[in-house]
Scaffold this motif. Sequence first.
Motif, PDB file in Angstrom:
ATOM      1  N   ARG A 158       6.885  38.671  33.464  1.00  0.00           N
ATOM      2  CA  ARG A 158       7.596  37.488  33.974  1.00  0.00           C
ATOM      3  C   ARG A 158       8.956  38.046  34.522  1.00  0.00           C
ATOM      4  NH1 ARG A 158       7.092  34.322  30.189  1.00  0.00           N
ATOM      5  NH2 ARG A 158       9.042  34.945  29.013  1.00  0.00           N
ATOM      6  N   ALA A 159       9.660  38.812  33.762  1.00  0.00           N
ATOM      7  CA  ALA A 159      10.973  39.292  34.277  1.00  0.00           C
ATOM      8  C   ALA A 159      10.757  40.314  35.782  1.00  0.00           C
ATOM      9  CB  ALA A 159      11.586  40.196  33.173  1.00  0.00           C
ATOM     10  N   GLU A 160       9.942  40.799  35.638  1.00  0.00           N
ATOM     11  CA  GLU A 160       9.531  41.866  36.869  1.00  0.00           C
ATOM     12  C   GLU A 160       9.224  40.836  38.116  1.00  0.00           C
ATOM     13  OE1 GLU A 160       6.229  44.249  35.643  1.00  0.00           O
ATOM     14  OE2 GLU A 160       7.776  45.758  34.450  1.00  0.00           O
ATOM     15  N   ARG A 161       8.293  39.953  37.726  1.00  0.00           N
ATOM     16  CA  ARG A 161       8.211  38.965  38.813  1.00  0.00           C
ATOM     17  C   ARG A 161       9.488  38.164  39.425  1.00  0.00           C
ATOM     18  NH1 ARG A 161       3.526  37.637  35.844  1.00  0.00           N
ATOM     19  NH2 ARG A 161       4.608  35.848  34.815  1.00  0.00           N
ATOM     20  N   ALA A 162      10.298  37.921  38.426  1.00  0.00           N
ATOM     21  CA  ALA A 162      11.570  37.218  38.776  1.00  0.00           C
ATOM     22  C   ALA A 162      12.503  37.989  39.545  1.00  0.00           C
ATOM     23  CB  ALA A 162      12.218  36.650  37.495  1.00  0.00           C
ATOM     24  N   LEU A 163      12.498  39.487  39.239  1.00  0.00           N
ATOM     25  CA  LEU A 163      13.165  40.190  39.883  1.00  0.00           C
ATOM     26  C   LEU A 163      12.875  40.623  41.307  1.00  0.00           C
ATOM     27  CD1 LEU A 163      15.474  42.483  39.846  1.00  0.00           C
ATOM     28  CD2 LEU A 163      13.887  44.259  39.169  1.00  0.00           C
ATOM     29  N   GLU A 164      11.422  40.763  41.519  1.00  0.00           N
ATOM     30  CA  GLU A 164      11.117  40.795  42.854  1.00  0.00           C
ATOM     31  C   GLU A 164      11.344  39.558  43.752  1.00  0.00           C
ATOM     32  OE1 GLU A 164       9.410  42.448  46.023  1.00  0.00           O
ATOM     33  OE2 GLU A 164       9.766  43.411  44.102  1.00  0.00           O
ATOM     34  N   GLN A 165      11.147  38.391  43.072  1.00  0.00           N
ATOM     35  CA  GLN A 165      11.579  37.065  43.969  1.00  0.00           C
ATOM     36  C   GLN A 165      13.136  37.161  44.261  1.00  0.00           C
ATOM     37  OE1 GLN A 165      10.246  33.781  41.285  1.00  0.00           O
ATOM     38  NE2 GLN A 165       8.059  34.122  41.776  1.00  0.00           N
ATOM     39  N   SER A 166      13.874  37.678  43.430  1.00  0.00           N
ATOM     40  CA  SER A 166      15.237  37.666  43.659  1.00  0.00           C
ATOM     41  C   SER A 166      15.519  38.741  44.770  1.00  0.00           C
ATOM     42  CB  SER A 166      16.185  38.187  42.412  1.00  0.00           C
ATOM     43  OG  SER A 166      17.341  38.600  42.761  1.00  0.00           O
ATOM     44  N   ARG A 167      14.611  39.902  44.834  1.00  0.00           N
ATOM     45  CA  ARG A 167      14.915  40.897  45.993  1.00  0.00           C
ATOM     46  C   ARG A 167      14.493  40.048  47.367  1.00  0.00           C
ATOM     47  NH1 ARG A 167      12.100  45.717  42.942  1.00  0.00           N
ATOM     48  NH2 ARG A 167      13.829  46.437  41.503  1.00  0.00           N
ATOM     49  N   GLN A 168      13.520  39.345  47.306  1.00  0.00           N
ATOM     50  CA  GLN A 168      13.158  38.765  48.512  1.00  0.00           C
ATOM     51  C   GLN A 168      14.071  37.810  48.791  1.00  0.00           C
ATOM     52  OE1 GLN A 168      10.495  39.809  50.201  1.00  0.00           O
ATOM     53  NE2 GLN A 168      11.468  38.403  51.642  1.00  0.00           N
ATOM     54  N   SER A 169      14.589  36.829  48.061  1.00  0.00           N
ATOM     55  CA  SER A 169      15.811  36.013  48.403  1.00  0.00           C
ATOM     56  C   SER A 169      16.822  36.742  48.870  1.00  0.00           C
ATOM     57  CB  SER A 169      16.024  34.967  46.854  1.00  0.00           C
ATOM     58  OG  SER A 169      14.980  34.388  46.608  1.00  0.00           O
ATOM     59  N   TYR A 170      17.267  37.834  48.317  1.00  0.00           N
ATOM     60  CA  TYR A 170      18.489  38.475  48.955  1.00  0.00           C
ATOM     61  C   TYR A 170      18.312  39.143  50.140  1.00  0.00           C
ATOM     62  CZ  TYR A 170      22.421  41.688  48.925  1.00  0.00           C
ATOM     63  OH  TYR A 170      23.482  42.219  49.369  1.00  0.00           O
ATOM     64  N   LYS A 171      16.882  39.340  50.714  1.00  0.00           N
ATOM     65  CA  LYS A 171      16.707  39.825  52.029  1.00  0.00           C
ATOM     66  C   LYS A 171      17.076  38.581  52.816  1.00  0.00           C
ATOM     67  CE  LYS A 171      13.441  43.346  50.931  1.00  0.00           C
ATOM     68  NZ  LYS A 171      12.069  43.963  50.569  1.00  0.00           N
ATOM     69  N   ASP A 172      16.234  37.577  52.447  1.00  0.00           N
ATOM     70  CA  ASP A 172      16.425  36.457  53.421  1.00  0.00           C
ATOM     71  C   ASP A 172      17.962  35.959  53.520  1.00  0.00           C
ATOM     72  OD1 ASP A 172      13.619  36.052  53.403  1.00  0.00           O
ATOM     73  OD2 ASP A 172      13.398  34.758  51.962  1.00  0.00           O
ATOM     74  N   LEU A 173      18.736  36.004  52.541  1.00  0.00           N
ATOM     75  CA  LEU A 173      20.042  35.687  52.616  1.00  0.00           C
ATOM     76  C   LEU A 173      21.037  36.763  53.511  1.00  0.00           C
ATOM     77  CD1 LEU A 173      22.504  33.882  51.374  1.00  0.00           C
ATOM     78  CD2 LEU A 173      22.868  35.670  49.732  1.00  0.00           C
ATOM     79  N   VAL A 174      20.426  37.942  53.530  1.00  0.00           N
ATOM     80  CA  VAL A 174      21.024  38.747  54.357  1.00  0.00           C
ATOM     81  C   VAL A 174      20.619  38.547  55.800  1.00  0.00           C
ATOM     82  CG1 VAL A 174      21.201  41.546  55.193  1.00  0.00           C
ATOM     83  CG2 VAL A 174      21.162  40.760  52.622  1.00  0.00           C
ATOM     84  N   GLU A 392      21.886  39.489  42.309  1.00  0.00           N
ATOM     85  CA  GLU A 392      20.833  40.810  42.064  1.00  0.00           C
ATOM     86  C   GLU A 392      21.270  41.693  40.851  1.00  0.00           C
ATOM     87  OE1 GLU A 392      18.341  42.276  43.859  1.00  0.00           O
ATOM     88  OE2 GLU A 392      18.168  40.382  44.408  1.00  0.00           O
ATOM     89  N   ILE A 393      22.515  41.742  40.326  1.00  0.00           N
ATOM     90  CA  ILE A 393      22.900  42.401  39.145  1.00  0.00           C
ATOM     91  C   ILE A 393      22.269  41.569  37.987  1.00  0.00           C
ATOM     92  CG2 ILE A 393      24.856  43.167  37.731  1.00  0.00           C
ATOM     93  CD1 ILE A 393      26.337  43.822  40.443  1.00  0.00           C
ATOM     94  N   ASN A 394      22.502  40.201  38.101  1.00  0.00           N
ATOM     95  CA  ASN A 394      22.221  39.463  36.978  1.00  0.00           C
ATOM     96  C   ASN A 394      20.938  39.463  36.285  1.00  0.00           C
ATOM     97  OD1 ASN A 394      23.218  37.658  35.064  1.00  0.00           O
ATOM     98  ND2 ASN A 394      21.883  35.873  35.849  1.00  0.00           N
ATOM     99  N   ASN A 395      19.911  39.713  37.133  1.00  0.00           N
ATOM    100  CA  ASN A 395      18.487  39.825  36.890  1.00  0.00           C
ATOM    101  C   ASN A 395      18.219  41.219  36.270  1.00  0.00           C
ATOM    102  OD1 ASN A 395      17.274  37.313  37.522  1.00  0.00           O
ATOM    103  ND2 ASN A 395      17.155  37.950  39.532  1.00  0.00           N
ATOM    104  N   PRO A 396      18.389  42.318  36.536  1.00  0.00           N
ATOM    105  CA  PRO A 396      18.252  43.328  35.897  1.00  0.00           C
ATOM    106  C   PRO A 396      19.063  43.715  34.566  1.00  0.00           C
ATOM    107  CG  PRO A 396      19.214  44.113  37.795  1.00  0.00           C
ATOM    108  CD  PRO A 396      18.883  42.534  37.931  1.00  0.00           C
TER     109      PRO A 396
END
Length: 644
Positions: A158-174, A392-396
Amino acid sequence: MADASIDKTTERETTERETDSEFDETDLSALQKDRLFRSIMANVADLIAVIDAQGYRIYNSPSYYRVLGYTSAELKGTWAYDKIHPDDQAQVLEAAAETLKTGVGKKLEYRMQHKDGTWRILESSGSVMRDDRGDVKNIVIVAHDISDRKKEQWERRRAERALEQSRQSYKDLVRREEMLNRRLASQIRNSLDLKTIIATAVNEVQDLLLIDLCNFFWYVPNTDPPEFQLVHYAVSHSSLANSVSYPLSRLTRVGQRLINQEIVQIQSIYTSSELDNVSRTILSESGFTSQLLVPVKTRSQKLGVIVAAHCQGSRPWSADEVELLQAVANQLAIAIDQAELFDSAQANANNAQAQALLIEQALADLQKTQSQLIQTEKMSSLGQLVAGVAHEINNPVNFIYGNLNHTNRFVRHLLEAIALYQKNYPEPVPEVAAFLDEIDLEFLQQDLPKMLTSMKIGADRIRQIVLSLRNFSRTDQEGRKPFNVHEGLDSTLLILQNRFKSYGDRPAINLTKRYGDVPMVDAYAGQLNQVFMNILSNALDAIDEAHADKNITSEISIITESSPPTEVNQQPMVAIRIIDNGNGIPEDIRKKLFDPFFTTKPVGKGTGLGLSISYQIVVEKHQGRLECFSKVGEGTEFRIEIPL
């Protein structure tokens, strides 16, 4: 006769099962009377069960009762598969039949019900017991509880899935940040035509958010009734119906919130509490099912509205989308102000004296507007970048922090196991003894728990820094809110803490905090944090410049206090005083401190916008006071007063 035959057959099978069970139980009973057997069974962690060929329990180890919560009386002689989850029974019965037939056990994973009704996950393997003739009589099941291990695996996934979702959200933000700063901001600033500016903004929003319709309305208060008049719209396909205006008298609740400059989010017109029945009917007839409305207020007090509309079912508007549309509204307001100033200057070009006055005023306003635009873009980019990086830092970090407790527990168990071996086998074989000397086992046993404690302290520190970054980068998209001044100051100081440390020949800067008992203030939190950052950064620069080659103790003091009403301030205020012991500011420079683009720093070191923007935030946005008191050679004090 048939019934009698069945009864006899059933009676015979029952008798045979009971006979076999008695035989097995006799053997096991003899075993159980052996002290060594009882001692082994009492200390074995695995769950051990013996069942007969018909599937009835003959023996269960003590660990079986401990793990599943049952008593011996509740399980003895019962059918062995009644506690297995219904979805897992078929595979277990099939494996048991195969074991009885072939004599070969099979490894299985299945769920078994605890006495409290929960399900434990067991991993088991089977073997058989044979009689003197070599026939299979009983099955021996050896299982262990893997529920905790499975739970940890699920949490890790579940943590790995949340991390991947966070990465995608950050890409959209950029991607959205690139659109806002590079495309939209540059396009609307390059034009002074009001229609072109609005059309560009509406088209870009519709394209970026992938919405069915984007509108821009002007609020016209002098009609009867007041209404919102459509100026421009962009649609995904031409068949969408669109009303030219929304009468405010028929959209009472939504219209009033827009007049109050509030953002309105309508996920679904059928469930939203923002709409009355009349408004819901109007939107439904126009084909709208979901809307996001963001007000645009200009310096001339004109009110516009950007409306993002969806026409197919409900749409939950994310925080990123709301923040993006708010940033677009800010950019659009500045661009409209520039266009109106330009139009106003052109309209009065025939009157030379009036033109000179208007141009002077227009230039001053434009200079202020440009400073606002530059600072808005900088803080918007910085705020979104800081928020994104903090997220991004918070999740890992949370992933690492959460696993440190498990790691600490596992290491403690390993060290306890090593201690038991040392206690029971004090003289290891030469190979083991040599390896223990090589790795310095005694030092490892003492240092490893300390290392894990240090790692946990470090993870805690990172979490505190991330929280401060998130607090500092808060946006003000929802207007004023209760704001804790001390929390804002501490977040800013945490970000600047590296500048207080010593480096080279310069000693550390002493920080003194004297916080008074002050209440919360109604403020734009992100903008006040920006003011604190600007003033503290200037104080640090002043000290670095003043004490570069001097052996002088550098000091910065921060004092907060409540200020009662006075003749100047008609209402109670919260005062924040930031004092440094730098060189001070000469009077002729102090008078120009809050002018846009005025700076005493060399080229490339400062823009002259920090104190100008701070003054606008404190005085114009919060109706407060920002003053500077300084004596050359003694230091400088900035006093911020925010009304309650």
